[in-house]
Design a protein around this motif. Sequence first.
Motif, PDB file in Angstrom:
ATOM      1  N   MET A  52       1.004  -1.262   0.374  1.00 43.71           N
ATOM      2  CA  MET A  52       0.014  -0.095   0.103  1.00 43.71           C
ATOM      3  C   MET A  52       0.863   1.322  -0.097  1.00 43.71           C
ATOM      4  N   ASP A  53       2.028   1.262   0.565  1.00 46.00           N
ATOM      5  CA  ASP A  53       2.867   2.316   0.664  1.00 46.00           C
ATOM      6  C   ASP A  53       3.358   2.547  -0.680  1.00 46.00           C
ATOM      7  N   ALA A  54       3.682   1.549  -1.453  1.00 46.54           N
ATOM      8  CA  ALA A  54       4.241   1.615  -2.598  1.00 46.54           C
ATOM      9  C   ALA A  54       3.298   2.116  -3.871  1.00 46.54           C
ATOM     10  N   LEU A  55       1.942   1.727  -3.711  1.00 45.19           N
ATOM     11  CA  LEU A  55       0.709   2.004  -4.486  1.00 45.19           C
ATOM     12  C   LEU A  55       0.525   3.549  -4.272  1.00 45.19           C
ATOM     13  N   GLY A  56       0.753   4.266  -3.153  1.00 48.15           N
ATOM     14  CA  GLY A  56       0.582   5.584  -3.035  1.00 48.15           C
ATOM     15  C   GLY A  56      -0.223   5.890  -1.690  1.00 48.15           C
ATOM     16  N   ASP A  57      -0.297   7.470  -1.301  1.00 48.10           N
ATOM     17  CA  ASP A  57      -1.017   7.835  -0.081  1.00 48.10           C
ATOM     18  C   ASP A  57      -2.576   7.541  -0.175  1.00 48.10           C
ATOM     19  N   SER A  58      -3.121   7.483  -1.149  1.00 47.77           N
ATOM     20  CA  SER A  58      -4.440   7.159  -1.512  1.00 47.77           C
ATOM     21  C   SER A  58      -4.962   5.960  -0.981  1.00 47.77           C
ATOM     22  N   TYR A  59      -4.219   4.738  -1.518  1.00 51.47           N
ATOM     23  CA  TYR A  59      -4.524   3.428  -0.929  1.00 51.47           C
ATOM     24  C   TYR A  59      -4.279   3.309   0.644  1.00 51.47           C
ATOM     25  N   ARG A  60      -3.061   4.066   1.113  1.00 52.77           N
ATOM     26  CA  ARG A  60      -2.828   3.991   2.539  1.00 52.77           C
ATOM     27  C   ARG A  60      -3.986   4.526   3.183  1.00 52.77           C
ATOM     28  N   HIS A  61      -4.438   5.823   2.921  1.00 50.47           N
ATOM     29  CA  HIS A  61      -5.375   6.336   3.376  1.00 50.47           C
ATOM     30  C   HIS A  61      -6.761   5.668   3.587  1.00 50.47           C
TER      31      HIS A  61
END
Length: 716
Positions: A245-254
């Motif tokens: 999720m970190d690699a996918l970006g902030d939107s996925y993490r959020h």
Amino acid sequence: MAPEDTKTAEDNNTSLTKSIDKNGLSNESAYSSILDPLDQADYNHFPHLVEIFSKPESITAVPRVKGYLNAYSCALDAKMEELLAAQQAAEPSVQRVARAHTELAAIFSHIETVRERAVIAEEVITDMTADIRKLDETKRNLTMSMTMLKRLQMLTTAYEQLTIFSKNRQYKEAAQLLEAVIELSGHFKSYRSIAQIATLSRNVAELQRAIGEQVCADFEAAVDGRRPEYFAERSSELLEGCLVMDALGDSYRHRLTTWYCNVQLREYRNIFRGSDEAGSLDNIQRRYSYLKRMLKTLEPQMNQMFPQHWKVAESLCRSFCEITRDDYKVHLSRSGKTLNVDLLLKALEETMEFEQFLERRFSSIRMSSDSDLGDKGTLIFGRAISEAFEPYLGLWVESQDRKLLALVTQYSNQMMLPPSSEDETPQQVLPSSVDLFLFYRQVLAQSAKISTGAQLLNLSRIFAKYLQQYADRALASHIIEKITVELEVQTTCLIISTANYCHTTIEQLEQRIADVIDEEFKAQVDFEKEKDAFLSVASSAVQSLVRKVENDCKPAWREMLNMNWGRLYSVGDQSTYVTELIKTIEGDVKEVLKHLHKDIYIRSFCDRIVESTVNTYLPQISKCKPLTEICTEQMLLDTYVLKKSLLRLPVIVSPPDSHASTTYINVVNRVTAPLESVLKAILTGQSADLPDNLKVYLPTSNIVQRALPEKFRWGS
């Protein structure tokens, strides 16, 4: 030749010489004059010959004339040669200028020729290197193509491997590979018009979405209760899934953290609905206890599932605060003016304690993380929940207004009874003033906890309003106009001490409010009017004590007027009226100083006694008749004795060896100086005989003028 002829010939020669000299043989100015006949092209020599040889005898001068003409001719030749030499010397400069112009034109022509040759050479070189440039561009394009093909190969390989890692839930490897895939995909954004690359880009994007959904599904299975054994078996996979999720970006993490918080707070929403009893302000502590228990239960799980830098526990508390704040806003808006102020205050205090708990808890976590050192000193939660109460704090301020009104009314109706002698202390003040400021201190401490903004400013203005009312209703209204007994003296002194205490305490109150209020409101905190009000109360009370002394001294002043000054034949001891006057003043001052302990008011009281005594004494002088020299000398002696007594007033109840301050002594000397000067002026006998410096020294006020007998007065 006869002598007469010789003389005539000489005269003609002289005339000829003069004529020749006149016309140019000796005068060079003739050469430059355009009006000289010799310089004219149509020169007529006949008039000159007639002038030179005007008589027959002048023929003998022909040889001499010829000699002069030859000399003149030689002079002209020399002048011409000189001019020709100068012209010949100037010709080379002109030639050089002409030659320079010619050379410059040649240079410009050469430059133009060189430029044309350079253009031709450039065209030739361009034609010669055209093939080389084409080869360079071909090489560059070939290198770029090879690089893109290599990246395309790497992307294809990484995509295939990522697909395998995703199916096998090898999230740790997938996270590392996913970062490379995303970076490689960015190089092909400008090539998506190519069908194969567009297809590969769509597949990569679909794989990213799929792997993100897969990680979310794994978390749902572990957290939502459908597969409770999943968490125990594969908690490490969930932690590695967070790397994806970190690699996918902030939107996925959020998205993942928001989902997790909503799931955990679902039960909280159901239990503490705003419309139910559990959601009321009475049960506010239950809400905070619920979150504390949740943190204690979920913290081990969150540490195993989520990386520390995600701060999931902090996000969970933020979501809790947002939900709770929204519930309170709805509940408070429904209650409106019917809201119980005590309940509101209790709920607000508990809320602020909870916010401080969260602040302490997560500040310590942040300070232990090297990555968050920059967050030190900043509030994490601030007033995340308590801001919902801010619009309704005006109700609490209004309740304090009502309480203070009741208190001040109660204080103003109390009897002004001084303490008994056994309870008296040097700093005794009215108990009501102590109680009032104690109440202020408690309310201020409470307000500083709940609001340091506009509501605290409003509260300070309410404080100021009731301080003014206390000064007017509880103190000023009890000042006695005509004091007769010692109990009234005690009461007045008590008012002075209380006013001084209030003035001093107001300064401390103002400073305390300025220390805690927000910076934008500091300049508006002002208690100057209230401090001036208490100073005015103290001044009025001191003046009331002075009036008592003035009233008690009236018999002594009447005795002064009733004295038979006409039968006074010598200056003796002090007059009986002065003895009585000193006895009365000292007795009253001793009585006051037993109850007045503040030096500043003792000094003010004594200063006013001195001024009042002198201002009463001066008009009495003119009323004493007849005012003889002996009478005036007796008054001077009385004045000296009275002045000596006045100098002891501030220390009259102190040990015998005590002395008044230098400042007070100077005041007494200044105030009594006109009195002494008036008496000395009367001793002079006539106003016209007064020394000039004495006139300047004496005040010109009406009271001093009236003190003098009419014949001794001067202009007003």
